[in-house]
Scaffold this motif. Structure first.
Motif, PDB file in Angstrom:
ATOM      1  N   UNK A   2       0.827  -1.197   0.000  1.00 15.93           N
ATOM      2  CA  UNK A   2       0.000   0.000   0.000  1.00 15.93           C
ATOM      3  C   UNK A   2       0.874   1.265   0.000  1.00 15.93           C
ATOM      4  N   UNK A   3       0.228   2.388  -0.124  1.00 16.47           N
ATOM      5  CA  UNK A   3       0.955   3.647  -0.261  1.00 16.47           C
ATOM      6  C   UNK A   3       1.740   4.011   0.992  1.00 16.47           C
ATOM      7  N   UNK A   4       1.189   3.670   2.144  1.00 14.40           N
ATOM      8  CA  UNK A   4       1.864   3.994   3.405  1.00 14.40           C
ATOM      9  C   UNK A   4       3.195   3.270   3.520  1.00 14.40           C
ATOM     10  N   UNK A   5       3.197   1.982   3.202  1.00 12.98           N
ATOM     11  CA  UNK A   5       4.441   1.220   3.280  1.00 12.98           C
ATOM     12  C   UNK A   5       5.432   1.672   2.218  1.00 12.98           C
ATOM     13  N   UNK A  11      11.170   6.855   2.362  1.00 18.29           N
ATOM     14  CA  UNK A  11      11.788   7.694   3.396  1.00 18.29           C
ATOM     15  C   UNK A  11      13.003   7.014   4.018  1.00 18.29           C
ATOM     16  N   UNK A  12      12.911   5.714   4.268  1.00 23.72           N
ATOM     17  CA  UNK A  12      14.042   4.987   4.841  1.00 23.72           C
ATOM     18  C   UNK A  12      15.216   4.953   3.862  1.00 23.72           C
ATOM     19  N   UNK A  13      14.927   4.717   2.586  1.00 21.25           N
ATOM     20  CA  UNK A  13      15.991   4.708   1.586  1.00 21.25           C
ATOM     21  C   UNK A  13      16.616   6.092   1.444  1.00 21.25           C
ATOM     22  N   UNK A  75      13.603   9.655  11.341  1.00 21.03           N
ATOM     23  CA  UNK A  75      12.628   9.786  12.423  1.00 21.03           C
ATOM     24  C   UNK A  75      11.200   9.876  11.892  1.00 21.03           C
ATOM     25  N   UNK A  76      11.022  10.545  10.764  1.00 17.71           N
ATOM     26  CA  UNK A  76       9.692  10.601  10.158  1.00 17.71           C
ATOM     27  C   UNK A  76       9.260   9.212   9.712  1.00 17.71           C
ATOM     28  N   UNK A  77      10.189   8.441   9.143  1.00 21.25           N
ATOM     29  CA  UNK A  77       9.862   7.073   8.724  1.00 21.25           C
ATOM     30  C   UNK A  77       9.485   6.211   9.924  1.00 21.25           C
ATOM     31  N   UNK A  78      10.222   6.343  11.022  1.00 22.61           N
ATOM     32  CA  UNK A  78       9.908   5.568  12.232  1.00 22.61           C
ATOM     33  C   UNK A  78       8.563   6.002  12.808  1.00 22.61           C
ATOM     34  N   UNK A  79       8.301   7.309  12.809  1.00 21.42           N
ATOM     35  CA  UNK A  79       7.020   7.802  13.336  1.00 21.42           C
ATOM     36  C   UNK A  79       5.847   7.294  12.505  1.00 21.42           C
ATOM     37  N   UNK A  82       5.294   3.621  13.420  1.00 17.32           N
ATOM     38  CA  UNK A  82       4.733   3.351  14.746  1.00 17.32           C
ATOM     39  C   UNK A  82       3.368   3.987  14.984  1.00 17.32           C
ATOM     40  N   UNK A  83       2.960   4.917  14.152  1.00 18.84           N
ATOM     41  CA  UNK A  83       1.706   5.628  14.372  1.00 18.84           C
ATOM     42  C   UNK A  83       0.479   4.716  14.446  1.00 18.84           C
ATOM     43  N   UNK A  84       0.308   3.728  13.584  1.00 16.86           N
ATOM     44  CA  UNK A  84      -0.879   2.861  13.717  1.00 16.86           C
ATOM     45  C   UNK A  84      -0.891   2.057  15.018  1.00 16.86           C
ATOM     46  N   UNK A  85       0.273   1.669  15.499  1.00 23.02           N
ATOM     47  CA  UNK A  85       0.331   0.909  16.747  1.00 23.02           C
ATOM     48  C   UNK A  85      -0.022   1.779  17.941  1.00 23.02           C
ATOM     49  N   UNK A  86       0.383   3.034  17.910  1.00 24.82           N
ATOM     50  CA  UNK A  86       0.048   3.947  19.007  1.00 24.82           C
ATOM     51  C   UNK A  86      -1.442   4.269  19.011  1.00 24.82           C
ATOM     52  N   UNK A  87      -2.033   4.421  17.867  1.00 28.29           N
ATOM     53  CA  UNK A  87      -3.469   4.716  17.805  1.00 28.29           C
ATOM     54  C   UNK A  87      -4.300   3.513  18.230  1.00 28.29           C
TER      55      UNK A  87
END
Length: 96
Positions: A2-5, A11-13, A75-79, A82-87
């Motif tokens: 999907x687009x999010x991944x 971003x990681x690359x 940090x943006x890539x990590x955020x 992790x955002x779906x897990x925090x929600x």
């Protein structure tokens, strides 16, 4: 995928590429001791460091800016990862 991944992968690359670019700039800026001694041995000893300025006059801020951009992008890539897990756990407060 999907687009999010896909966004997270890009971003990681990008973060990794910026970190490597910072390392390359840093190595261009600071030559090795062997290169300096070979350069001084090939010229006159009197004007080794004075008459001939070294070719590596890049400012260290360039490498540091690349590393800072790599850190922010990582940090943006990590955020985003992790955002779906925090929600899901309710750790993020609801906006009002």
């Amino acid at each position: 995928m999907d687009r999010r991944r896909l966004l997270i992968a890009v971003l990681a690359f990008t973060s990794l590429a910026l970190a490597v670019a910072g390392l390359v700039v840093w190595r261009e800026m600071s030559p090795s001791i062997a290169a300096l001694t070979a350069r001084c041995a090939s010229r006159h000893t009197l004007g080794c460091g004075l008459a001939f300025p070294p070719p590596y006059r890049l400012h260290p801020l360039r490498a540091e800016l690349l590393w800072a951009a790599a850190a922010v992008t990582g940090l943006v890539a990590v955020a985003l990862t992790l955002l779906p897990y925090l929600r899901r756990d309710g750790a993020v407060a609801a906006s009002s």
